[in-house]
Design an enzyme around this catalytic site. Structure first.
Site, PDB file in Angstrom:
ATOM      1  CD  GLU A  43      -2.591  -1.260   2.785  1.00 44.31           C
ATOM      2  OE1 GLU A  43      -3.315  -2.247   2.978  1.00 44.31           O
ATOM      3  OE2 GLU A  43      -1.933  -1.186   4.031  1.00 44.31           O
ATOM      4  CG  ASP A  90      -4.826  -4.079   8.745  1.00 35.94           C
ATOM      5  OD1 ASP A  90      -4.972  -5.395   7.928  1.00 35.94           O
ATOM      6  OD2 ASP A  90      -3.968  -3.983   9.474  1.00 35.94           O
TER       7      ASP A  90
HETATM    8  P1  NAD Z   1       2.885 -10.676  13.078  1.00 39.92           P
HETATM    9  O1  NAD Z   1       2.367 -11.584  12.358  1.00 39.92           O
HETATM   10  O2  NAD Z   1       3.915 -10.594  14.317  1.00 39.92           O
HETATM   11  O3  NAD Z   1       2.184 -11.592  14.945  1.00 39.92           O
HETATM   12  C1  NAD Z   1       0.492 -11.373  14.632  1.00 39.92           C
HETATM   13  C2  NAD Z   1      -0.173 -12.568  15.401  1.00 39.92           C
HETATM   14  O4  NAD Z   1      -1.218 -13.063  15.395  1.00 39.92           O
HETATM   15  C3  NAD Z   1       1.066 -14.084  15.317  1.00 39.92           C
HETATM   16  O5  NAD Z   1       2.193 -13.458  16.663  1.00 39.92           O
HETATM   17  C4  NAD Z   1      -0.102 -14.786  14.931  1.00 39.92           C
HETATM   18  O6  NAD Z   1       0.451 -16.394  16.549  1.00 39.92           O
HETATM   19  C5  NAD Z   1      -1.231 -14.406  15.993  1.00 39.92           C
HETATM   20  N1  NAD Z   1      -2.578 -15.330  15.528  1.00 39.92           N
HETATM   21  C6  NAD Z   1      -2.782 -15.290  14.523  1.00 39.92           C
HETATM   22  N2  NAD Z   1      -4.538 -15.639  14.525  1.00 39.92           N
HETATM   23  C7  NAD Z   1      -4.321 -15.507  15.607  1.00 39.92           C
HETATM   24  C8  NAD Z   1      -5.607 -15.667  16.141  1.00 39.92           C
HETATM   25  N3  NAD Z   1      -7.014 -16.234  16.104  1.00 39.92           N
HETATM   26  N4  NAD Z   1      -5.697 -16.057  17.978  1.00 39.92           N
HETATM   27  C9  NAD Z   1      -4.781 -14.776  18.110  1.00 39.92           C
HETATM   28  N5  NAD Z   1      -3.265 -14.930  17.598  1.00 39.92           N
HETATM   29  C10 NAD Z   1      -3.310 -14.940  16.569  1.00 39.92           C
HETATM   30  O7  NAD Z   1       1.804  -9.058  13.298  1.00 39.92           O
HETATM   31  P2  NAD Z   1       2.105  -7.646  13.401  1.00 39.92           P
HETATM   32  O8  NAD Z   1       3.019  -6.880  12.756  1.00 39.92           O
HETATM   33  O9  NAD Z   1       1.614  -7.822  15.260  1.00 39.92           O
HETATM   34  O10 NAD Z   1       0.770  -6.999  12.641  1.00 39.92           O
HETATM   35  C11 NAD Z   1      -0.911  -7.964  13.634  1.00 39.92           C
HETATM   36  C12 NAD Z   1      -2.193  -7.356  13.199  1.00 39.92           C
HETATM   37  O11 NAD Z   1      -2.133  -5.539  13.037  1.00 39.92           O
HETATM   38  C13 NAD Z   1      -1.850  -7.859  11.545  1.00 39.92           C
HETATM   39  O12 NAD Z   1      -3.157  -8.112  10.591  1.00 39.92           O
HETATM   40  C14 NAD Z   1      -1.456  -6.702  10.762  1.00 39.92           C
HETATM   41  O13 NAD Z   1      -1.782  -5.855   9.518  1.00 39.92           O
HETATM   42  C15 NAD Z   1      -1.548  -5.250  11.775  1.00 39.92           C
HETATM   43  N6  NAD Z   1      -1.587  -3.181  11.831  1.00 39.92           N
HETATM   44  C16 NAD Z   1      -2.276  -2.517  11.675  1.00 39.92           C
HETATM   45  C17 NAD Z   1      -2.372  -1.901  12.227  1.00 39.92           C
HETATM   46  C18 NAD Z   1      -3.574  -0.442  11.802  1.00 39.92           C
HETATM   47  O14 NAD Z   1      -3.167   0.948  11.635  1.00 39.92           O
HETATM   48  N7  NAD Z   1      -3.727  -0.701  12.136  1.00 39.92           N
HETATM   49  C19 NAD Z   1      -0.575  -1.407  12.034  1.00 39.92           C
HETATM   50  C20 NAD Z   1       0.074  -2.086  11.654  1.00 39.92           C
HETATM   51  C21 NAD Z   1      -0.261  -3.596  11.844  1.00 39.92           C
END
Ligand code: NAD
Length: 347
Positions: A64, A235
């Site tokens: 993005e 997101d």
């Molecule tokens: P990451 O991959 O480091 O961590 C995600 C975690 O979620 C992993 O540890 C995984 O095991 C866990 N997980 C997956 N499915 C699960 C479930 N059903 N129950 C419990 N845990 C589960 O990712 P990250 O960098 O920490 O990002 C997390 C999310 O936040 C991503 O989806 C990312 O796109 C989103 N994000 C959003 C914003 C925003 O501004 N809204 C900004 C950054 C990241």
């Protein structure tokens, strides 16, 4: 001949420099000041060019671009989201960004933004919660203990006054990592083995999981009255975390509705479902939390103005502390029409 040292140089904040800046200032100071910087920019909402981010989807992820301008500075962030990366030992989210001077179009900063995104997302979550969470809420459930989770926990401690964080992740190794990293933070950290256990006593619930599909991390029966939900992981189109019935019981707050309706939890709802823009709450034009029993939901997707605020903040910090490199990014010959001559003389 223009040598690199004579040419217009662009400050560059590497990952190493970003880490140094955060350590010099202290992560709590950075989170607090970022939240203030974002809030101040949201209060001048009308000054900004706004557009939903430009997304390029593939079966495994999304790339993005997130642009905005306030008329003086222009900024954009490049960011990806690839939930399957983690299994390959790669980050789910990586980012870098640029600020430019609108008057000349010249870039004035290039920066890493993987760390900066984690910091600004956490600052934004806590800023929203400062306006929406029930007063006196001190326990947060943190569902999804990946890259963002420690940043989220620390921001809620620093900005909202959370004292207890209850962790849950489908991968116990992620929970153990998060718990280890939060040792010495002053937070009381409890590792849980189910979502239900994590939710016990929590009046703030942060969901921050990564999956390239609609998941149901929280079902309707799990959320009691008086809860604030900070939904960070849903997101992207087709990527949500909450059961639709929770949305129907919640007052929903968003960054920029035009983008959130495409990417957020509210993609599950009709396009005319009422939501409140957070800037209106910050400005006192719309109420945040009205009563103790209301369920408030920040449907976070991440908006360009937050990255703009973060880039401008970190540029100031880098210049003040001298923590940056100079990047030879801009071809800027002494005679602006003699671009070829500059190339020719460099042989
Ligand atoms: P990451 O991959 O480091 O961590 C995600 C975690 O979620 C992993 O540890 C995984 O095991 C866990 N997980 C997956 N499915 C699960 C479930 N059903 N129950 C419990 N845990 C589960 O990712 P990250 O960098 O920490 O990002 C997390 C999310 O936040 C991503 O989806 C990312 O796109 C989103 N994000 C959003 C914003 C925003 O501004 N809204 C900004 C950054 C990241």
């Amino acid at each position: 001949m223009n040598t690199p040292s004579q040419r217009a140089m662009v400050p560059f904040i590497s990952v190493e420099a970003m880490m140094q800046i955060v350590h010099k200032l202290g992560i709590r100071t950075v989170l607090r000041e970022l939240a203030n910087e974002i809030e101040a920019d949201f209060l001048r909402w009308d000054s900004f060019d706004k557009t939903p981010r430009v997304a390029s989807h593939s079966p495994v992820g999304v790339i993005e671009l997130m642009p905005t301008s306030d008329g003086a500075l222009y900024g954009f962030k490049y960011v990806n989201g690839h939930p399957k990366n983690m299994a390959d030992g790669l980050q789910t989210v990586t980012a870098f960004g640029l600020l430019a001077d609108v008057a000349t179009g010249y870039p004035v900063l290039l920066s890493e933004m993987t760390l900066l995104t984690a910091l600004r997302t956490a600052a934004m979550s806590a800023l929203a919660a400062r306006h929406l969470a029930p007063s006196g809420a001190m326990t947060m459930a943190m569902i999804g203990n990946g890259a963002q989770s420690e940043f989220q926990s620390l921001a809620f401690q620093e900005i909202v006054g959370v004292t207890d964080v209850r962790l849950y992740d489908i991968d116990p190794a992620a929970t153990a990592k998060c718990r280890r990293n939060l040792e010495g933070s002053g937070l009381n950290v409890i590792a849980c083995t189910s979502v239900e256990e994590a939710l016990e006593g929590a009046r703030i619930v942060t969901t921050c999981t990564a999956d390239k599909r609609a998941s149901t991390i929280l079902t309707d029966n799990m959320i009691g009255p008086g809860t604030h939900i900070n939904a960070v992981g849903g997101d992207c189109p087709g990527k949500t975390e909450l059961h639709r019935d929770i949305l129907l019981r919640s007052d929903i707050f968003v960054e920029y509705p035009e983008q959130t309706r495409i990417e957020g939890e509210i993609q599950q709802l009709p396009a005319d479902h009422a939501v409140t823009e957070l800037w209106q709450v910050f400005a006192g034009h719309a109420p945040g939390r009205r009563d103790k029993s209301q369920i408030t939901l920040f449907d976070s997707v991440g908006f360009a103005i937050e990255d703009f605020s973060a880039l401008r903040y970190i540029r100031r910090a880098a210049l003040e502390t001298g923590t940056y490199q100079e990047l030879d990014l801009l071809a800027d010959p002494d005679d602006p029409r003699d671009l070829y001559g500059m190339l020719h003389r460099a042989r």
